[in-house]
Scaffold this active site. Sequence first.
Site: not given
Lengths: 192, 250
Positions: B11, B130
Amino acid sequence: MIAIIKYNAGNIKSVENAVKRLGYNCIVTDDAEQIKSADKIIFPGVGEASSAMNCLKNTRLDELIKSLKQPVLGICLGQQLMCKYSEEGNTNCLGIFETTVKKFPPMEIVPHMGWNNLGSLKGNLFKGISDNDNFYFVHSYFSEICEDTAATCNYILTFSASLQRENFYATQFHPEKSAAIGQIVLKNFLSL
Amino acid sequence: MLKKRIIPCLDIKDGRTVKGINFIDIRDAGDAVELAKKYVKEGADELVFLDITATNEKRKTLSELVGKIASEIDIPFTVGGGINSLQDVSVIIKAGADKVSVNTSAVKSPGLITEISKQYGSQCVVVAIDTKFVNNEWIVYVNGGKLATSIKTVDWAKQVEKYGAGEILLTSMNNDGTKNGFALDITNAVCQNVNIPVIASGGAGTMEHFKEVFQKTLASGALAASIFHFGEIPIPVLKNYLKTEKIPVR
């Protein structure tokens, strides 16, 4: 000086980066004189065969590439464009290698994406490379096996992972994206 | 034989990696380039960089970072997070990324998948999905998992393939962060319904979880973040384990 042929294909940056990491000077160019006077030439390519061939024809790079006498390395689409014909866009290609490019059969996972090992290794490009070493592939079309095949790979079927004829070399895999082992192949080419 | 891919995910915020990282052999653990180089050395097969920077001004930092990563590492990498247009893609690909991943923007306008695929080739487009199991169904979520849609996950997977996606990155929100293993059922259902590679994500906690996802589904790769960042499972140890379990890995 190493010349990387510039045309409407992506992924040129990573080839340039890889050559520079090995300590060689290189230029990315579509200039005929610069290409002709280079010590070695890399013909990269990610993209679609017919539009790439059109671009080469329009800039007359097609005839130039065929006439080169120095070592030339085609990568990925570069290898496919050096074959006779590609099913992708029904394209007549450069005809340096005596083979055709076909689409992987449907109902399988395509693209062939990821790390795979080679077989039947031949020639200077694969000095120091064994059948167990893995290279990064990403492609939906493959070059058929022929007398110019310098390495094979198995995915769904057996195809040419590398081709060689005289001063023309090519890899379907991306040596510039194949970590340390890919660096060996690039170095072998650059030190031909 | 084609190998199963092990993919660490980093990230990125304002050009630096986030999440606690406690490698002792890296001087600056927040330096994305340093961390990426470490993973390459350890045998990671690909890397995914997920940009969680909120503002557009800071996106310039991302393209600079992508350029630095591309000049330093020699394995393929994907960049995702907030990619909304062909223009966003162009900046990232020109900087040297191999693939981009799109998520919310693809759900909002699936034509974007086709546009990217036509311009750069389908191998360039990863669609990140997702998904969450609610009311007995796997449903697609967007906006970083904050917003439910009414789209069934398998239907969406089939659609993105038609639109031109080259790969699916499937994250189960039920499993993500639990360390209880990958969501085998939905991963397998998606694999059975598409002919493009599927990367399983969410839930990796042990080496057995990786074995399981490769034995029980057709996933082409498995992605994880914290277990790699915290050094809980070093990549070389994981690869050796998978080899002894007869999973083909590099």
